[in-house]
Scaffold this motif. Structure first.
Motif, PDB file in Angstrom:
ATOM      1  N   ASN A   1      16.314   9.096  -4.029  1.00 23.57           N
ATOM      2  CA  ASN A   1      17.142   7.910  -3.879  1.00 23.57           C
ATOM      3  C   ASN A   1      18.496   8.253  -3.266  1.00 23.57           C
ATOM      4  O   ASN A   1      19.075   9.311  -3.558  1.00 23.57           O
ATOM      5  CB  ASN A   1      17.368   7.235  -5.233  1.00 23.57           C
ATOM      6  CG  ASN A   1      16.168   6.423  -5.683  1.00 23.57           C
ATOM      7  OD1 ASN A   1      15.557   5.722  -4.878  1.00 23.57           O
ATOM      8  ND2 ASN A   1      15.818   6.509  -6.949  1.00 23.57           N
ATOM      9  N   ASN A   2      18.993   7.365  -2.422  1.00 21.54           N
ATOM     10  CA  ASN A   2      20.316   7.471  -1.828  1.00 21.54           C
ATOM     11  C   ASN A   2      20.946   6.091  -1.810  1.00 21.54           C
ATOM     12  O   ASN A   2      20.274   5.074  -2.021  1.00 21.54           O
ATOM     13  CB  ASN A   2      20.237   8.009  -0.397  1.00 21.54           C
ATOM     14  CG  ASN A   2      20.170   9.525  -0.330  1.00 21.54           C
ATOM     15  OD1 ASN A   2      21.159  10.193  -0.077  1.00 21.54           O
ATOM     16  ND2 ASN A   2      18.986  10.069  -0.563  1.00 21.54           N
TER      17      ASN A   2
ATOM     18  N   ASN B   1       0.808  -1.217   0.000  1.00 18.34           N
ATOM     19  CA  ASN B   1       0.000   0.000   0.000  1.00 18.34           C
ATOM     20  C   ASN B   1       0.845   1.273   0.000  1.00 18.34           C
ATOM     21  O   ASN B   1       0.349   2.346   0.314  1.00 18.34           O
ATOM     22  CB  ASN B   1      -0.931  -0.002   1.227  1.00 18.34           C
ATOM     23  CG  ASN B   1      -1.935  -1.139   1.167  1.00 18.34           C
ATOM     24  OD1 ASN B   1      -2.420  -1.466   0.089  1.00 18.34           O
ATOM     25  ND2 ASN B   1      -2.237  -1.733   2.313  1.00 18.34           N
ATOM     26  N   GLY B   2       2.124   1.144  -0.320  1.00 18.23           N
ATOM     27  CA  GLY B   2       2.932   2.346  -0.501  1.00 18.23           C
ATOM     28  C   GLY B   2       3.943   2.626   0.580  1.00 18.23           C
ATOM     29  O   GLY B   2       4.679   3.599   0.500  1.00 18.23           O
ATOM     30  N   SER B   3       4.004   1.809   1.642  1.00 16.93           N
ATOM     31  CA  SER B   3       4.978   2.028   2.702  1.00 16.93           C
ATOM     32  C   SER B   3       6.283   1.354   2.321  1.00 16.93           C
ATOM     33  O   SER B   3       6.306   0.173   1.975  1.00 16.93           O
ATOM     34  CB  SER B   3       4.442   1.455   4.029  1.00 16.93           C
ATOM     35  OG  SER B   3       5.413   1.582   5.045  1.00 16.93           O
TER      36      SER B   3
ATOM     37  N   ILE C   1      12.556  -4.422   7.514  1.00 17.52           N
ATOM     38  CA  ILE C   1      12.958  -3.084   7.959  1.00 17.52           C
ATOM     39  C   ILE C   1      12.043  -2.068   7.288  1.00 17.52           C
ATOM     40  O   ILE C   1      11.997  -1.982   6.053  1.00 17.52           O
ATOM     41  CB  ILE C   1      14.424  -2.770   7.584  1.00 17.52           C
ATOM     42  CG1 ILE C   1      15.378  -3.816   8.152  1.00 17.52           C
ATOM     43  CG2 ILE C   1      14.816  -1.375   8.061  1.00 17.52           C
ATOM     44  CD1 ILE C   1      16.827  -3.631   7.694  1.00 17.52           C
ATOM     45  N   ASP C   2      11.285  -1.319   8.078  1.00 17.60           N
ATOM     46  CA  ASP C   2      10.466  -0.246   7.522  1.00 17.60           C
ATOM     47  C   ASP C   2      11.370   0.941   7.193  1.00 17.60           C
ATOM     48  O   ASP C   2      12.187   1.367   8.021  1.00 17.60           O
ATOM     49  CB  ASP C   2       9.391   0.181   8.517  1.00 17.60           C
ATOM     50  CG  ASP C   2       8.331  -0.905   8.727  1.00 17.60           C
ATOM     51  OD1 ASP C   2       8.040  -1.616   7.745  1.00 17.60           O
ATOM     52  OD2 ASP C   2       7.834  -1.057   9.855  1.00 17.60           O
ATOM     53  N   ILE C   3      11.216   1.485   5.987  1.00 17.97           N
ATOM     54  CA  ILE C   3      12.098   2.579   5.562  1.00 17.97           C
ATOM     55  C   ILE C   3      11.304   3.808   5.115  1.00 17.97           C
ATOM     56  O   ILE C   3      11.806   4.632   4.351  1.00 17.97           O
ATOM     57  CB  ILE C   3      13.035   2.130   4.425  1.00 17.97           C
ATOM     58  CG1 ILE C   3      12.231   1.593   3.233  1.00 17.97           C
ATOM     59  CG2 ILE C   3      14.025   1.084   4.912  1.00 17.97           C
ATOM     60  CD1 ILE C   3      13.080   1.334   1.997  1.00 17.97           C
TER      61      ILE C   3
ATOM     62  N   ALA D   1      17.818   3.225  -2.516  1.00 18.97           N
ATOM     63  CA  ALA D   1      16.450   3.193  -1.984  1.00 18.97           C
ATOM     64  C   ALA D   1      15.956   4.599  -1.653  1.00 18.97           C
ATOM     65  O   ALA D   1      16.746   5.541  -1.511  1.00 18.97           O
ATOM     66  CB  ALA D   1      16.382   2.317  -0.733  1.00 18.97           C
ATOM     67  N   ASN D   2      14.644   4.704  -1.529  1.00 16.42           N
ATOM     68  CA  ASN D   2      13.984   5.909  -1.005  1.00 16.42           C
ATOM     69  C   ASN D   2      12.835   5.452  -0.122  1.00 16.42           C
ATOM     70  O   ASN D   2      12.655   4.248   0.106  1.00 16.42           O
ATOM     71  CB  ASN D   2      13.507   6.824  -2.138  1.00 16.42           C
ATOM     72  CG  ASN D   2      12.519   6.126  -3.060  1.00 16.42           C
ATOM     73  OD1 ASN D   2      11.485   5.614  -2.623  1.00 16.42           O
ATOM     74  ND2 ASN D   2      12.829   6.082  -4.352  1.00 16.42           N
TER      75      ASN D   2
END
Length: 320
Positions: A73-74, A12-14, A64-66, A104-105
């Motif tokens: 992006n990094n 759902n976008g998280s 891991i929630d990010i 990732a972002n």
């Protein structure tokens, strides 16, 4: 594989990084996520670089929630520490290498799984940009393994070939940071002087990228040599002189041509031509020169022929 509990939420976008690791008893059951602020610091490790961590359960599953990451992006690094080692420790090279890099972002959903070793054979199940990252890492591992078993001459040849392959990936990759990662792994700094135009084109391709990673990269690439302003003025002056000379030559050549044509006329034809240019009729010319009209007509016909004219209007427009 059994998906972690947060998987449905990630749909759902998280943003989330999750997966399954096959760990033996030599490893701690915690996985760490670190931020890499500079590609030169990819192999630098400290506790302050760690921004998130997750326990790895008995089945090897972690998540891991990010969603706290920035939208841009990094570069990041995942690693696991050896048992009885400091948590901020990484092993470089070999099957026991305990880390790998990713882009990732906050919206990234990334699933990983290791098949053997720890991170020596990681598969990325989602996220195309990180699949390319793994391809790049695999090429680098091939370089290292080939160099280990080869003579100096062969290893240099192989390394150049692999580095060219990395540059091709950088040139065609649609993900800017992944493209930059490929160049970084190709040891581009030693290649800049040889392929300067390639790197300038690369900078132009990603000119809209404003990340610090690209700023650092741009600072190392020589800018295209520009023509000094004084040289531009000099070149402009030469072009103007050439254009003016050409224009004058055209005028001069035109005048000379007409003068040469006039010289083909007889004395009487010149007199009649001058009267024609004054708009005189054949009758007026006949009276003024005291010759017959038929003679005037004969001379006019000869004048037309010698000067390539077809009408009295052309006579009036003829410039000597």
């Amino acid at each position: 594989m059994t998906f972690p509990s947060g998987y449905a939420q990630s749909q759902n976008g998280s943003g989330q990084i999750f997966g399954q690791l096959h760990l033996d008893s030599t490893w701690n059951k915690t996985i760490y996520l670190s931020h890499i602020p500079d590609l030169k610091k990819m192999y630098t490790m400290s506790r302050s670089m760690i921004i998130a961590e997750s326990k790895v359960d008995s089945a090897g599953i972690f998540e891991i929630d990010i969603d706290f990451l920035p939208e841009d992006n990094n570069f990041y690094r995942l690693h696991i520490a050896k048992r009885n080692s400091a948590e901020a420790s990484i092993i470089i090279g070999g099957e026991a290498e305990n880390h790998f890099f990713l882009v990732a972002n906050k919206n990234t959903v990334l699933e990983i799984e290791n098949r053997q070793g720890i991170f020596s054979d990681v598969s990325v199940i989602q996220d195309d940009k990180n699949k390319v990252m793994r391809e790049i890492d695999n090429i680098v591992k091939l370089i290292d393994s080939t160099n280990y078993h080869s003579s100096k001459v062969k290893s240099d040849f192989v390394e150049r070939a692999f580095n060219e392959q990395l540059r091709q990936i950088a040139d065609t990759c649609k993900f800017p940071l992944v493209s930059l990662y490929a160049l970084h792994k190709s040891q581009y700094e030693s290649d800049i002087k040889t392929n300067e135009e390639f790197y300038q084109d690369f900078v132009n391709k990603w000119h809209e990228e404003t990340s610090p990673y690209f700023e650092v990269f741009r600072s190392k690439i020589p800018k295209p040599k520009s023509v000094p302003s004084s040289s531009l003025y000099y070149l402009f002056g030469l072009l103007m002189a050439f254009a003016l000379g050409y224009f004058l030559r055209q005028l001069t050549s035109g005048k000379t041509k007409n003068e040469k044509l006039l010289q083909t006329l007889s004395l009487q034809e010149r007199r009649i031509f001058e009267l024609l240019q004054k708009g005189k009729s054949n009758k007026e010319i006949s009276d003024e020169l005291n010759v017959g009209i038929s003679t005037v007509k004969s001379h006019v016909s000869s004048i037309y022929s010698k000067l390539n004219l077809k009408s009295r209007k052309e006579v009036l427009n003829f410039k000597s």
